[in-house]
Motif scaffolding. Structure first.
Motif, PDB file in Angstrom:
ATOM      1  N   ALA A 183      11.424  16.889   2.681  1.00  0.00           N
ATOM      2  CA  ALA A 183      12.579  16.404   3.433  1.00  0.00           C
ATOM      3  C   ALA A 183      12.216  16.188   4.898  1.00  0.00           C
ATOM      4  N   GLY A 184      12.667  15.065   5.455  1.00  0.00           N
ATOM      5  CA  GLY A 184      12.395  14.748   6.847  1.00  0.00           C
ATOM      6  C   GLY A 184      11.139  13.919   7.046  1.00  0.00           C
ATOM      7  N   LYS A 185      10.341  13.779   5.999  1.00  0.00           N
ATOM      8  CA  LYS A 185       9.098  13.016   6.088  1.00  0.00           C
ATOM      9  C   LYS A 185       9.391  11.525   5.958  1.00  0.00           C
ATOM     10  N   THR A 186       8.799  10.728   6.843  1.00  0.00           N
ATOM     11  CA  THR A 186       8.936   9.273   6.768  1.00  0.00           C
ATOM     12  C   THR A 186       7.700   8.701   6.084  1.00  0.00           C
ATOM     13  N   LEU A 187       7.921   7.952   5.017  1.00  0.00           N
ATOM     14  CA  LEU A 187       6.838   7.337   4.254  1.00  0.00           C
ATOM     15  C   LEU A 187       6.707   5.873   4.667  1.00  0.00           C
ATOM     16  N   PHE A 188       5.504   5.468   4.996  1.00  0.00           N
ATOM     17  CA  PHE A 188       5.257   4.091   5.411  1.00  0.00           C
ATOM     18  C   PHE A 188       4.518   3.340   4.300  1.00  0.00           C
ATOM     19  N   PHE A 189       4.931   2.076   4.089  1.00  0.00           N
ATOM     20  CA  PHE A 189       4.354   1.231   3.049  1.00  0.00           C
ATOM     21  C   PHE A 189       3.786  -0.046   3.696  1.00  0.00           C
ATOM     22  N   PRO A 190       2.598   0.011   4.283  1.00  0.00           N
ATOM     23  CA  PRO A 190       2.008  -1.196   4.864  1.00  0.00           C
ATOM     24  C   PRO A 190       1.942  -2.307   3.816  1.00  0.00           C
ATOM     25  N   THR A 191       2.407  -3.493   4.191  1.00  0.00           N
ATOM     26  CA  THR A 191       2.529  -4.609   3.242  1.00  0.00           C
ATOM     27  C   THR A 191       1.859  -5.853   3.815  1.00  0.00           C
ATOM     28  N   LEU A 192       0.945  -6.377   3.029  1.00  0.00           N
ATOM     29  CA  LEU A 192       0.236  -7.599   3.442  1.00  0.00           C
ATOM     30  C   LEU A 192       0.836  -8.790   2.704  1.00  0.00           C
TER      31      LEU A 192
ATOM     32  N   THR B 120       0.848  -1.193   0.000  1.00  0.00           N
ATOM     33  CA  THR B 120       0.000   0.000   0.000  1.00  0.00           C
ATOM     34  C   THR B 120       0.884   1.243   0.000  1.00  0.00           C
ATOM     35  N   LEU B 121       0.613   2.147  -0.937  1.00  0.00           N
ATOM     36  CA  LEU B 121       1.422   3.366  -1.059  1.00  0.00           C
ATOM     37  C   LEU B 121       0.932   4.424  -0.076  1.00  0.00           C
ATOM     38  N   PRO B 122       1.849   5.216   0.465  1.00  0.00           N
ATOM     39  CA  PRO B 122       1.435   6.320   1.343  1.00  0.00           C
ATOM     40  C   PRO B 122       0.695   7.384   0.540  1.00  0.00           C
ATOM     41  N   ALA B 123      -0.078   8.194   1.240  1.00  0.00           N
ATOM     42  CA  ALA B 123      -0.890   9.219   0.573  1.00  0.00           C
ATOM     43  C   ALA B 123      -0.036  10.235  -0.182  1.00  0.00           C
ATOM     44  N   GLU B 124       1.243  10.381   0.204  1.00  0.00           N
ATOM     45  CA  GLU B 124       2.119  11.364  -0.458  1.00  0.00           C
ATOM     46  C   GLU B 124       2.507  10.944  -1.870  1.00  0.00           C
ATOM     47  N   LEU B 125       2.317   9.669  -2.215  1.00  0.00           N
ATOM     48  CA  LEU B 125       2.667   9.177  -3.551  1.00  0.00           C
ATOM     49  C   LEU B 125       1.402   9.008  -4.380  1.00  0.00           C
ATOM     50  N   ASN B 126       1.509   9.402  -5.639  1.00  0.00           N
ATOM     51  CA  ASN B 126       0.364   9.281  -6.546  1.00  0.00           C
ATOM     52  C   ASN B 126       0.423   8.030  -7.407  1.00  0.00           C
ATOM     53  N   ASP B 127       1.629   7.475  -7.565  1.00  0.00           N
ATOM     54  CA  ASP B 127       1.769   6.328  -8.453  1.00  0.00           C
ATOM     55  C   ASP B 127       3.068   5.596  -8.130  1.00  0.00           C
ATOM     56  N   ALA B 128       3.194   4.394  -8.659  1.00  0.00           N
ATOM     57  CA  ALA B 128       4.417   3.596  -8.554  1.00  0.00           C
ATOM     58  C   ALA B 128       4.462   2.667  -9.752  1.00  0.00           C
ATOM     59  N   GLN B 129       5.654   2.440 -10.247  1.00  0.00           N
ATOM     60  CA  GLN B 129       5.823   1.557 -11.406  1.00  0.00           C
ATOM     61  C   GLN B 129       6.518   0.277 -10.951  1.00  0.00           C
TER      62      GLN B 129
ATOM     63  N   ARG C 156      -5.550   7.984  -8.111  1.00  0.00           N
ATOM     64  CA  ARG C 156      -4.159   7.682  -7.779  1.00  0.00           C
ATOM     65  C   ARG C 156      -4.016   6.174  -7.587  1.00  0.00           C
ATOM     66  N   THR C 157      -2.765   5.713  -7.701  1.00  0.00           N
ATOM     67  CA  THR C 157      -2.481   4.296  -7.439  1.00  0.00           C
ATOM     68  C   THR C 157      -2.391   4.104  -5.927  1.00  0.00           C
ATOM     69  N   ARG C 158      -3.221   3.229  -5.407  1.00  0.00           N
ATOM     70  CA  ARG C 158      -3.255   2.998  -3.956  1.00  0.00           C
ATOM     71  C   ARG C 158      -2.399   1.814  -3.549  1.00  0.00           C
ATOM     72  N   GLN C 159      -2.386   0.774  -4.399  1.00  0.00           N
ATOM     73  CA  GLN C 159      -1.658  -0.445  -4.051  1.00  0.00           C
ATOM     74  C   GLN C 159      -0.998  -1.056  -5.283  1.00  0.00           C
TER      75      GLN C 159
ATOM     76  N   VAL D   9      10.591  -4.803  -6.682  1.00  0.00           N
ATOM     77  CA  VAL D   9      11.104  -3.436  -6.841  1.00  0.00           C
ATOM     78  C   VAL D   9      10.047  -2.516  -7.438  1.00  0.00           C
ATOM     79  N   LEU D  10       9.892  -1.343  -6.827  1.00  0.00           N
ATOM     80  CA  LEU D  10       8.995  -0.303  -7.330  1.00  0.00           C
ATOM     81  C   LEU D  10       9.801   0.951  -7.648  1.00  0.00           C
ATOM     82  N   SER D  11       9.400   1.644  -8.709  1.00  0.00           N
ATOM     83  CA  SER D  11       9.984   2.943  -9.028  1.00  0.00           C
ATOM     84  C   SER D  11       8.960   4.010  -8.636  1.00  0.00           C
ATOM     85  N   VAL D  12       9.395   4.981  -7.817  1.00  0.00           N
ATOM     86  CA  VAL D  12       8.479   6.017  -7.339  1.00  0.00           C
ATOM     87  C   VAL D  12       9.148   7.382  -7.435  1.00  0.00           C
ATOM     88  N   LYS D  13       8.319   8.408  -7.462  1.00  0.00           N
ATOM     89  CA  LYS D  13       8.805   9.796  -7.377  1.00  0.00           C
ATOM     90  C   LYS D  13       8.587  10.249  -5.939  1.00  0.00           C
TER      91      LYS D  13
END
Length: 244
Positions: A116-125, A46-55, A86-89, A107-111
């Motif tokens: 800066a200083g923000k921690t992004l969490f990727f909950p993974t099932l 699951t992508l954090p709300a700060e990301l709109n997409d992932a490849q 947006r891509t959610r998962q 592997v995912l490619s993301v923008k």
């Protein structure tokens, strides 16, 4: 300490190749084991709300699919455009269940956001043939994520390095123009010019000496000798004389 390292390595974690704000990064999610003794069949990131997409990067052992969501309201992007979805998962499904004794990497490619200083969490099932593990626990402020039983993989965005203004490169490529350097250059150039003038004078002198020698050689050439013409006695007349 060894026990902590073992526990950390057992988690489903993420390793970024880059963490700089507003940059593209490859996020590698390590799947180190199954659910107990059960093989892994599916991994949902699951992508954090700060990301709109992932490849998702192609992995021959898995199929990958995107799950999108409709936004409650359009989201404006830095370039001025807006998005409504947006891509959610990202869902990886194993073509053959991954045995618990084996590990794999997804592997995912993301923008990364400009945060800066923000921690992004990727909950993974992690789904397995029997059971599942939900890697989605978030640490409290100041808490070590590795102390959690099933921490969510995370990436902390770092500040971008100060942009180079080009002055350093210019200074490296431009010769020093201090008075001492200019004076040294003048001295060096003067020596070269002196040697050039000396060579020129020597050449002119050589030409002059060569011309003088040529004139002397011509002056020393003996004059032609007048040899008397042969006479035959009776045929010799009063006008008969020596011939040159």
């Amino acid at each position: 300490m060894l026990a902590g390292m073992t526990g950390a390595s057992a988690h489903v974690g993420v390793t970024p190749d880059k963490t700089t704000a507003n940059s593209y990064s490859l996020l590698t999610f390590g799947i180190p084991h199954g659910c107990g003794e059960s093989a892994t069949t599916k991994v949902t990131i699951t992508l954090p709300a700060e990301l709109n997409d992932a490849q998702p990067t192609v992995n021959p052992s898995w199929t990958a699919a995107k799950v999108t969501e409709q936004l409650a309201e359009p989201k404006k992007l830095p370039d001025g455009t807006s998005i409504t979805k947006r891509t959610r998962q990202i869902v990886y499904t194993a073509k053959t269940p991954l045995e618990p004794a084996l590990r794999d990497a997804l592997v995912l490619s993301v923008k990364l956001p400009d945060a800066a200083g923000k921690t992004l969490f990727f909950p993974t099932l992690q789904n397995c043939e029997a059971g599942q593990t939900d890697w989605s626990e978030l640490p409290a402020e100041g808490q070590d994520p590795h102390s959690l039983k099933a921490p969510a993989p995370s990436v902390t965005v770092t500040a971008a390095a100060a942009a180079a203004d080009g002055h350093g490169a210019h200074a490296a490529s431009t010769p020093d123009t201090t008075p001492e350097t200019v004076q040294a250059a003048a001295v060096n150039d003067g020596g070269a010019q002196a040697r050039s003038w000396a060579g020129l004078v020597a050449g002119v002198g050589g030409l002059a000496l060569g011309g003088l020698a040529l004139v002397r050689n011509r002056g020393n050439t003996p004059a032609p000798v007048r040899v008397p013409a042969p006479t035959s006695g009776r045929n010799a007349g009063p006008n008969s004389g020596p011939k040159e």
